[in-house]
Design a protein around this motif. Sequence first.
Motif, PDB file in Angstrom:
ATOM      1  N   GLN A   1     -12.364 -25.749  97.698  1.00  0.00           N
ATOM      2  CA  GLN A   1     -11.161 -24.861  97.986  1.00  0.00           C
ATOM      3  C   GLN A   1     -11.838 -23.685  98.562  1.00  0.00           C
ATOM      4  O   GLN A   1     -11.234 -23.101  99.550  1.00  0.00           O
ATOM      5  N   LYS A   2     -12.857 -23.229  98.192  1.00  0.00           N
ATOM      6  CA  LYS A   2     -13.443 -21.977  99.028  1.00  0.00           C
ATOM      7  C   LYS A   2     -13.830 -22.322 100.533  1.00  0.00           C
ATOM      8  O   LYS A   2     -13.919 -21.409 101.483  1.00  0.00           O
TER       9      LYS A   2
ATOM     10  N   ALA B   1     -12.384 -24.307 102.222  1.00  0.00           N
ATOM     11  CA  ALA B   1     -11.060 -25.000 103.138  1.00  0.00           C
ATOM     12  C   ALA B   1     -10.851 -24.064 104.058  1.00  0.00           C
ATOM     13  O   ALA B   1     -10.451 -24.489 105.407  1.00  0.00           O
ATOM     14  N   PRO B   2     -10.616 -22.688 104.076  1.00  0.00           N
ATOM     15  CA  PRO B   2     -10.252 -21.864 105.343  1.00  0.00           C
ATOM     16  C   PRO B   2     -11.260 -21.861 106.312  1.00  0.00           C
ATOM     17  O   PRO B   2     -10.649 -22.015 107.508  1.00  0.00           O
TER      18      PRO B   2
ATOM     19  N   TYR C   1     -10.697 -28.262  89.681  1.00  0.00           N
ATOM     20  CA  TYR C   1     -10.099 -27.005  90.233  1.00  0.00           C
ATOM     21  C   TYR C   1     -10.984 -26.722  91.436  1.00  0.00           C
ATOM     22  O   TYR C   1     -10.543 -25.814  92.165  1.00  0.00           O
TER      23      TYR C   1
ATOM     24  N   MET D   1     -16.949 -18.126  85.169  1.00  0.00           N
ATOM     25  CA  MET D   1     -16.705 -19.494  84.605  1.00  0.00           C
ATOM     26  C   MET D   1     -16.026 -19.059  83.354  1.00  0.00           C
ATOM     27  O   MET D   1     -14.864 -19.856  83.033  1.00  0.00           O
TER      28      MET D   1
ATOM     29  N   ILE E   1     -18.966 -15.151  91.697  1.00  0.00           N
ATOM     30  CA  ILE E   1     -19.730 -15.755  92.364  1.00  0.00           C
ATOM     31  C   ILE E   1     -19.800 -17.017  92.964  1.00  0.00           C
ATOM     32  O   ILE E   1     -19.920 -17.427  94.068  1.00  0.00           O
ATOM     33  N   LEU E   2     -18.990 -17.924  92.167  1.00  0.00           N
ATOM     34  CA  LEU E   2     -18.814 -19.338  92.791  1.00  0.00           C
ATOM     35  C   LEU E   2     -17.305 -19.322  93.266  1.00  0.00           C
ATOM     36  O   LEU E   2     -17.279 -19.971  94.493  1.00  0.00           O
ATOM     37  N   MET E   3     -16.153 -19.087  92.291  1.00  0.00           N
ATOM     38  CA  MET E   3     -14.726 -19.021  93.056  1.00  0.00           C
ATOM     39  C   MET E   3     -14.706 -17.894  93.857  1.00  0.00           C
ATOM     40  O   MET E   3     -15.342 -16.886  94.176  1.00  0.00           O
ATOM     41  N   TYR E   4     -13.360 -18.100  94.386  1.00  0.00           N
ATOM     42  CA  TYR E   4     -12.953 -17.036  95.389  1.00  0.00           C
ATOM     43  C   TYR E   4     -12.117 -16.039  94.651  1.00  0.00           C
ATOM     44  O   TYR E   4     -11.673 -16.196  93.590  1.00  0.00           O
TER      45      TYR E   4
ATOM     46  N   PRO F   1     -12.447 -21.030  85.028  1.00  0.00           N
ATOM     47  CA  PRO F   1     -12.132 -22.699  85.033  1.00  0.00           C
ATOM     48  C   PRO F   1     -12.890 -23.248  83.970  1.00  0.00           C
ATOM     49  O   PRO F   1     -12.271 -24.316  83.493  1.00  0.00           O
ATOM     50  N   LEU F   2     -13.965 -22.789  83.159  1.00  0.00           N
ATOM     51  CA  LEU F   2     -14.685 -23.419  82.404  1.00  0.00           C
ATOM     52  C   LEU F   2     -13.956 -23.012  81.011  1.00  0.00           C
ATOM     53  O   LEU F   2     -14.719 -23.516  79.994  1.00  0.00           O
TER      54      LEU F   2
ATOM     55  N   GLN G   1      -5.641 -24.173  92.580  1.00  0.00           N
ATOM     56  CA  GLN G   1      -5.181 -23.009  93.532  1.00  0.00           C
ATOM     57  C   GLN G   1      -5.760 -23.007  94.716  1.00  0.00           C
ATOM     58  O   GLN G   1      -6.841 -22.343  95.136  1.00  0.00           O
TER      59      GLN G   1
ATOM     60  N   LEU H   1      -6.551 -22.464  98.800  1.00  0.00           N
ATOM     61  CA  LEU H   1      -6.332 -21.237  99.626  1.00  0.00           C
ATOM     62  C   LEU H   1      -5.740 -21.635 100.628  1.00  0.00           C
ATOM     63  O   LEU H   1      -5.025 -20.894 101.252  1.00  0.00           O
TER      64      LEU H   1
END
Lengths: 156, 160
Positions: free
Chosen positions: A77-78, A80-81, A112, B116, B130-133, B140-141, B151, B153
């Motif tokens: 998802q990160k 994708a843009p 996710y 997480m 650091i991993l997710m936006y 998530p964990l 979710q 983007l």
Amino acid sequence: MKMLESATGFFTSRLQDAIGWARKYSIFQYPFVTACCGMEYMATAASHYDMDRFGAGLVRFSPRQSDVLFVVGTISQKMAPILKKIYDQICEPKWVVAFGVCTCTGGFYDNYATVMGIDTIIPVDVYIPGCPPRPENVLDGLMKLQEKIQRQKQEV
Amino acid sequence: MDILNQLKSKFSEYVIETHSQCGDATLVIKKEGVIPLFSYLKTSPELDFNFLMDLTAVDYLGREGSRFEVVYHLYSLSKNHCLRVKVDVGEEDSSLDSVSSLWPAANWYEREVWDMFGIKFKGHPDLKRILMYEEFQGHPLRKDYPVNRRQPLVKPVPMN
């Protein structure tokens, strides 16, 4: 008059064929490599399987200079843009190849973090399934793309 | 084993329990003991734990007592021994002291645990995902993060 019309029709269709023929043998790829499929992509591009036989040997690393977007590997998802931006930057005419199951459907990732197939974001012309796909499979997909390029209406 | 006994007597007010099976010496401590215990482990010449091998967390949702456990794996390159330290962290105040001043390697590990699991590290220089936006909501964990929640983007293109 009728003869003239059919004659122009004849020349237009020959021109269409000629442009299609030229385009299908001058594929400039943009490899959008994000994951392990990249190894198989490299194997296909290297001399043993030799993608250059199909006129797809020159890989460009600028979307401005390329016309086929090879999406190779899982798209998160990160990411994708960034993929969307790269796609938007490629000039028409352009085609997209989804390389490997992760790009086709999300593959075995259902979580996710992962985009469930890049066709939810950008249009895709050819799907090459496999985890990773064999080089023969990739070349088959490339030939399918060539057929598609040849058949379609050529916008000049 | 002697390391465990030594630490148990020295930090008796923080140590909840110890166990050791097949050489995996483990110390379970309260989160108040993070700074005193880890500074001792790092600086003590006979222990000399100069290598933080791993830092992660576990979510024991529905467990009696504290919900989270932050796990540290330490190794000493000079003494060739290792130690696992688990820190109990409750749900309502899910924060503990950062060890990034002791081991710089902890910086990104702690960011990952924050990303997480949503556990905060006090004194961390730059605690962000650091991993997710940045737009991502939740952690998530965590076991109560809905397994089907997405979710994106880039919103999916509608089919016509």
